[in-house]
Design an enzyme around this catalytic site. Structure first.
Site, PDB file in Angstrom:
ATOM      1  N   TRP A   1      -6.833   5.585  17.088  1.00  0.00           N
ATOM      2  CA  TRP A   1      -7.063   4.173  16.720  1.00  0.00           C
ATOM      3  C   TRP A   1      -5.751   3.397  16.717  1.00  0.00           C
ATOM      4  O   TRP A   1      -5.654   2.313  17.298  1.00  0.00           O
ATOM      5  CB  TRP A   1      -7.728   4.152  15.340  1.00  0.00           C
TER       6      TRP A   1
ATOM      7  N   CYS B   1       0.519   3.982   9.897  1.00  0.00           N
ATOM      8  CA  CYS B   1      -0.011   5.173   9.236  1.00  0.00           C
ATOM      9  C   CYS B   1       1.124   5.928   8.564  1.00  0.00           C
ATOM     10  O   CYS B   1       2.259   5.925   9.050  1.00  0.00           O
ATOM     11  CB  CYS B   1      -0.702   6.095  10.241  1.00  0.00           C
TER      12      CYS B   1
ATOM     13  N   TRP C   1       2.980   7.682  -3.562  1.00  0.00           N
ATOM     14  CA  TRP C   1       2.802   7.792  -2.118  1.00  0.00           C
ATOM     15  C   TRP C   1       2.729   9.238  -1.644  1.00  0.00           C
ATOM     16  O   TRP C   1       2.893   9.528  -0.467  1.00  0.00           O
ATOM     17  CB  TRP C   1       3.911   7.033  -1.386  1.00  0.00           C
TER      18      TRP C   1
ATOM     19  N   HIS D   1       7.109  -7.720   8.799  1.00  0.00           N
ATOM     20  CA  HIS D   1       5.947  -7.092   9.418  1.00  0.00           C
ATOM     21  C   HIS D   1       5.374  -7.931  10.558  1.00  0.00           C
ATOM     22  O   HIS D   1       4.405  -7.532  11.194  1.00  0.00           O
ATOM     23  CB  HIS D   1       4.869  -6.827   8.368  1.00  0.00           C
TER      24      HIS D   1
END
Length: 759
Positions: A20, A516, A561, A694
């Site tokens: 993806w 990711c 995390w 970003h």
């Protein structure tokens, strides 16, 4: 015994090998056409549905797949397109991605954390627009699953109350009217689903686990009464997750057919409420009993005990068994984890394995006593081996260290540090990382595979460090960084060098968009083994007379995390990490590095969803940070960084960290945090991110100047730093240099004006 059904709330989007992600990035890079993108994503989506079908899942979610973010999907579906994107060239998909990523004409929409997870959603913007239904994406997803695979899918949609709570661009007093505006649109959407033959629809309302007012509860009741009246035939699951519902008695009376409760993260309270107030005879309880946010195999004895207590109130025939939340938050499958320690592997369950566990739990419920005991005994052997392993027997609590904190007040430290570093007004710096180019990633990959020896790899990293020290010098930044070229990820890097962590090969999860991350697994007691960052930082400092910051990730972020162990408290794990990190801080200081940044971007995301629980969490989170920074000299300047969360509610705890300088993201939120400082005194150094890293667009000097000047209206000029809003690893080299050049220019211009005013 009656029939019992298994259900799921959502499936990971990224694919077993991040197909993806690769498709999206291929399209953005111009390597895939729109048709090719659609074809690849359709194939992926159908393969995910087929997996769930093969797993025997009774209620398979549809519409959980997205081209970027499920909240952005709703925004575009409801025609909530901000005006700045109306001139975007291209079609709907181009506009969609422009909202997510920005473009040359417009800044991207704000991005922030999805409740208390590390997933980021794109914040809807109201702009006084009245919503309309432009496309029924849940209906398309339902029809596709039915026509292509014969699946009677369960459309998943974020409910109207939660969607609006997550949005921005309106005043609190406008909420009721806006919700009233949204209700007919949701009704239209649901009516179309009912007309197409949809049997069950899942409306996600995770906001019901937060602290709500009585007025908000009345609004929720009114909305769902209107929906039920308008769509009487459609079976609705009102789904909550991440904690216990806050207003249980009111929620269970809502006119829906099933209610989903989290019996993992809100287990004790939800169970207590269930026992005290019962559950309606005309509703199904969708019981989230498998952890949708962590990766551990189910302890079937605990699960069985939990189910026995639940079914004492709600009979099995009125029960759906499901994960506690969407499986979006866990990796896809264990099939590629060939190199993990066998004991560790036996303890894990990713998304596919969790679906298998649902089938096992269904068998457990339906089994006779002999069959049940056999299942429980086999499962118990695994947990006995884990609890008795050497992984979990090495930690000794350091009581003296836990009491440590810096003794000199920050106001005195500021004078000492200014005398030492002699920085100008509005000092400029970056957050830490520089672009991780193909060459950097290739060299690291070759080194990991043994194709590049240690000496050659270190030489390559040093070349990159020197290159970017030179670039920073040429840009005339005031405080430099080494660039983090040796690091794969800001948490995984440290986990690999600390004891107690293990690592997967393919344990990726989505963080935002195509980004990711592969969280480390905290399997055992965390402890310091060796210096982790000293060599690269010392080398960078040897190349310049300007200060170079040491760069570490803080204990709470490493905890939040990572996939943390669940047999001890999160506080205890955080303290173990903190006691390991202080040894690295001390090693940096001993090596002459006297600006050290300990990043804590995840402190805010770990904040409990109920306000009553905030104080306890913030107290131990602040304590862990202080443990990791407590023994340094007054001349050593401690920095920290936080990003992409609403920090306005925890500004006092941020101050309590007692860092000398903090940098906080504000670019996408248009500096909204700045208003917080109009009513709160902040006496420490602070850098508000002046541009969005970003987005690929390069901010102009004028844009950056506006942010700087707005901040200086409420913040002392002596304490203000200028920096991007996050690390630069995901950006290209040219755009990074261009953006930083504009940032430095804007800072110098503002600096000159301040000097002129002073004179």
């Amino acid at each position: 015994m009656g029939e019992i059904k298994t259900s799921s709330l959502g499936y990971p989007r990224i694919g077993e090998n991040r197909e993806w992600k690769k498709a999206l990035e291929g399209y953005w890079a111009g390597k895939l056409t729109k048709d090719e993108l659609n074809h690849q994503l359709t194939e992926l989506r159908l393969s995910f549905l087929k997996k769930q079908q093969d797993a025997g899942l009774d209620l398979i979610p549809v519409n959980d797949f997205t081209y970027y973010d499920h909240i952005l999907d709703l925004s575009t579906m409801f025609n909530l397109i901000p005006k700045r994107f109306e001139q975007t060239s291209g079609d709907e998909l181009d506009t969609y991605y422009a909202m997510a990523r920005g473009n040359k004409e417009a800044q991207a929409c704000e991005m922030t954390k999805w409740f208390n997870t590390n997933y980021h959603y794109i914040v809807p913007e109201m702009e006084n627009k009245k919503p309309t239904l432009t496309e029924n994406k849940p209906l398309k997803a339902y029809l596709e699953a039915k026509e292509k695979l014969g699946i009677e899918g369960k459309p998943v949609i974020v409910g109207p109350f939660t969607f609006l709570k997550l949005a921005k661009g309106y005043e609190p007093e406008e909420f009721a009217q806006l919700l009233d505006n949204f209700t007919p649109v949701y009704i239209e959407l649901l009516q179309e689903l009912a007309e197409a033959g949809v049997k069950w629809v899942q409306l996600d309302e995770p906001s019901l686990v937060t602290t709500l007012s009585s007025d908000e509860i009345r609004l929720i009741t009114s909305v769902y009464n209107k929906i039920r009246t308008a769509v009487p035939s459609l079976k609705i699951i009102l789904q909550t997750y991440f904690d216990a519902v806050s207003d249980y008695k009111e929620v269970i009376t809502l006119p829906v057919d099933a209610i989903g409760l989290d019996f993992v993260h809100g287990y004790e309270e939800n169970l207590s409420l269930l026992k005290e107030f019962g559950f309606p005879d005309d509703k199904i309880l969708a019981a989230g009993i498998i952890d949708g946010r962590n990766i551990w195999k189910e302890d079937l004895q605990k699960t069985n005990d939990k189910l026995e207590q639940i079914t004492a109130v709600v009979p099995v025939e009125r029960l759906f068994i499901q994960p506690s939340s969407s499986l979006l938050h866990v990796p896809v499958t264990l099939v590629h984890e060939k190199e993990l320690d066998s004991l560790v592997l036996s303890a894990l369950a990713f998304a596919d394995e969790k679906l298998e566990e649902l089938s096992t739990i269904k068998k457990l419920i339906l089994a006779n006593s002999e069959q049940k005991q056999k299942l429980l005994d086999e499962n118990k052997k695994i947990f006995d081996k884990i609890s008795q392993s050497t992984w979990r027997s090495s930690y000794q609590k350091n009581e003296q260290q836990l009491l440590a904190k810096r003794t000199t007040p920050v106001t005195e430290r500021q004078k000492i540090q200014q005398q030492k570093f002699d920085l100008p007004l509005l000092p400029t710096t970056t957050i830490g990382s520089f672009p991780q180019t193909k060459e950097v990633r290739r060299a690291r990959n070759q080194w990991r595979k043994g194709q590049l020896n240690q000496a050659d790899y270190e030489a390559f990293v040093n070349e990159q460090i020197k290159k970017w020290i030179d670039i920073q010098e040429n840009l005339d930044l005031d405080v430099l960084v080494h660039g983090e070229f040796e690091r794969n990820d800001m948490v995984e890097f440290f986990g690999e060098k600390l004891g107690g962590f293990v690592f997967t090969k393919n344990g990726w999860v989505q963080s935002y968009g195509s980004r990711c991350v592969k969280p480390p697994v905290i399997f055992g007691d965390v402890h310091f083994k060796e210096e982790m960052t000293v060599a690269e930082t010392v080398y960078a400092q040897s190349l310049t007379k300007k200060p170079v910051k040491g760069m570490l990730t803080g204990p709470v972020t490493i905890l939040n995390w990572s996939f943390e162990r669940s047999d001890i408290s999160r506080q205890e794990v955080a303290n173990q990490i903190a006691e390991a990190l202080i040894k690295e801080v001390e090693a940096l200081e001993a090596a002459g590095i006297e600006m050290i940044q300990v990043d804590e971007p995840a402190i805010r995301e770990g904040l409990p969803l109920k306000e009553r629980d905030w104080e306890y969490y913030l107290n131990w989170a602040v304590e862990a940070f202080r443990i990791s920074t407590s023994t340094v000299k007054d001349t050593t300047q401690i920095h920290t960084h936080m990003c992409y969360s609403d920090f306005r509610t925890i500004i006092q705890s941020i101050s309590d960290l007692d860092a000398d300088v903090i940098s906080i993201e504000t670019s996408r939120s248009a500096g909204e945090l700045i208003s917080t400082f109009e009513s709160n005194v902040y006496d420490k150094g602070i850098g508000l991110g002046v541009y969005d890293i970003h987005s690929p667009r390069i901010p102009s000097v004028e844009e950056i100047s506006i942010v700087i000047n707005r901040a200086l209206e409420v913040l002392p000029k002596e304490l203000f730093w200028v920096n991007p809003d996050c690390g630069l690893k995901t950006r290209g080299e040219k755009e990074t240099v261009a953006a930083l050049e504009n940032m430095v220019t804007a800072a110098k211009a503002s600096r000159e004006k301040l000097v002129e005013v002073k004179n």
